[in-house]
Write an enzyme that holds these catalytic residues in place. Structure first.
Site, mmCIF file in Angstrom:
data_model
loop_
_atom_site.group_PDB
_atom_site.id
_atom_site.type_symbol
_atom_site.label_atom_id
_atom_site.label_comp_id
_atom_site.label_asym_id
_atom_site.label_seq_id
_atom_site.Cartn_x
_atom_site.Cartn_y
_atom_site.Cartn_z
ATOM 1 N N HIS A 58 1.100 -1.201 0.189
ATOM 2 C CA HIS A 58 -0.033 -0.054 0.050
ATOM 3 C C HIS A 58 0.752 1.335 -0.017
ATOM 4 C CE1 HIS A 58 -3.114 -2.807 0.882
ATOM 5 N NE2 HIS A 58 -2.663 -3.108 2.045
ATOM 6 N N HIS A 220 -7.091 -4.497 -0.944
ATOM 7 C CA HIS A 220 -6.730 -5.567 -1.121
ATOM 8 C C HIS A 220 -7.184 -6.460 -2.404
ATOM 9 C CE1 HIS A 220 -6.354 -4.786 3.216
ATOM 10 N NE2 HIS A 220 -5.041 -5.110 3.071
#
Length: 334
Positions: A58, A220
Site C-alpha cells: 500500500h 486488497h
C-alpha cells in the site's frame, strides 16, 4: 507477470532496505527482530510515540509517513498480510519516550488482533499504549478481511493530524482523542479499473472484463458494492462521492479536506479529472473545500483506480492538518 523484482519472496525486505537507504535523514530500519521503520530521531523525550502498520503493498502507507509531524514507526507485514505482534512490540519499544504510545490500526481482522496482542505485551512491560481503529470506508459493512468497515485512505489523515498533535506536545489521551475525532469525521470510497498482481501469487488478485469496473473496491482487491460497465469519469465520481456525502452526513456550510487518492497505477492527470468533478459536486452542495490533496498515498500495488476521501474539519483540525510535516511521502511547512 512483469515486475522490477529479484525474488518474489524478498520483495518486501529489499524494498524496505532501499527505502531506508534513500531516506537516512528521516528513518532507520530495524532488521533484528523483524522489520520495522523507525523515525531517525526517535524516541523524542516527552513526546507521545505513534505506531502504525499493516500488510505491505500500500506504499507509501505506512513507512512513507514516518517522520516529523506524523508517525514515529511503521511496521510492515508481508504483502497484503498483517505484521505479527513481535515487530509491533519492538517498534513500540523503540518509540516509547515515557509519554506513552498510540497505535493507529486499520480495521482488518489480522491487524486488529496482532496490534492488540502487541499492546498487551507492551503494557506488561510498563509502556502505556492506547489504540485507535480506523474504519473510514463507506462501501461495505463487512468484507473478506474485516468485521465492520474497512480502514482505507482516511488512515493517512488520522496519522497526519494525530502526528501533529503529538509533535506539539499533547498527552497520550489528547492525541488519541484527536485520532478518534478524525476517524469519526472521515469517509472514503474507492473503485478499480484493473486489478493488481501480488508478486508471490503471480496472477491478478481478481478479474475484470475489458469494459467492467468495480465500485467500492477494497485496498486488497476485496469486492465492493457492484460491478458495472465502464462509464465517463464524472459519473463514476458521482457514484463514489454521493454515498460519502450521505453517510456522515456532510451538509451545506461544512468545511472539508478532499483527498483524491490513486490506487497505484492511475495517471496523475486522471486523478485531477476526478478531483475536478468532486470539487464541482461539493460546490453544488455548498460544502467548502478547505484543503485538497491529490496523489497516490494509499495504494494497492499497481491497481488502476481511485478513491475519494472527505474529512469534515473545524479550526482546530485545520491547524493540525496545516502543521509542518516532513516524511518521505508528505512534507510541507518545514
Amino acid at each position: 507477470m512483469k515486475k522490477l523484482i529479484n525474488d518474489p519472496g524478498k520483495t518486501v525486505d529489499e524494498g524496505l532496505a532501499g527505502f531506508a537507504a534513500a531516506h537516512p535523514d528521516l528513518v532507520r530500519l530495524i532488521v533484528d527482530p523483524p522489520f520495522a521503520v523507525v523515525r531517525a530521531d526517535a524516541p523524542l523525550n516527552g513526546k507521545v510515540g505513534l505506531v502504525s502498520g499493516g500488510g505491505s503493498g500500500h506504499e507509501p502507507l505506512h513507512a512513507g509517513f514516518v517522520g516529523h509531524g506524523m508517525l514515529d514507526a511503521a511496521v510492515p507485514g508481508a504483502m497484503f498480510t498483517s505484521p505479527t505482534p513481535d515487530p509491533i512490540l519492538e517498534a513500540t519499544r523503540h518509540v516509547n519516550a515515557g509519554a506513552g504510545v498510540l497505535h493507529i490500526v486499520k480495521n482488518y481482522t489480522g491487524d486488529v488482533l496482532n496490534f492488540e496482542t502487541a499492546a498487551e505485551l507492551a503494557l506488561a512491560e510498563g509502556i502505556e499504549v492506547q489504540s485507535v481503529i480506523v474504519d473510514d470506508d463507506v462501501a461495505v459493512k463487512d468484507s473478506l478481511y474485516t468485521a465492520g468497515r474497512r480502514g482505507v485512505a482516511g488512515t493517512m489523515l488520522v496519522e497526519k493530524l494525530a502526528g501533529a498533535a503529538a509533535e506539539r506536545g499533547d498527552s497520550l489521551d489528547q492525541v488519541a482523542e484527536v485520532a478518534r475525532t478524525v476517524n469519526s469525521r472521515v469517509r472514503s470510497m474507492g473503485m478499480a479499473l484493473a486489478p493488481c498482481t501480488v508478486p508471490h501469487a503471480g496472477e491478478p488478485s481478481f478479474e475484470l472484463g475489458e469494459d467492467e469496473v468495480e465500485i467500492g473496491i477494497g485496498i486488497h482487491g476485496e469486492p465492493g458494492r457492484e460491478r458495472i460497465a465502464l462509464e465517463p469519469a464524472d459519473r463514476i465520481v458521482d457514484r463514489l462521492i454521493e454515498p460519502i456525502l450521505e453517510d456522515l452526513p456532510f451538509q451545506q456550510g461544512d468545511r472539508v479536506v478532499l483527498l483524491v487518492n490513486g490506487m497505484g497505477g492511475t495517471p496523475q492527470s486522471e486523478l485531477y479529472i476526478v478531483f475536478r468533478r468532486a470539487a464541482e459536486v461539493l460546490a453544488d452542495r455548498g460544502i467548502v473545500l478547505a484543503r485538497s490533496l491529490v496523489g497516490s498515498y494509499v495504494t494497492s500495488l499497481e491497481m488502476q483506480g481511485v478513491s475519494i476521501t472527505l474529512l469534515q474539519v473545524d479550526d482546530d483540525l485545520l491547524e493540525l492538518y496545516d502543521a509542518p510535516v516532513q516524511t518521505a511521502a508528505l512534507r510541507w511547512g518545514r
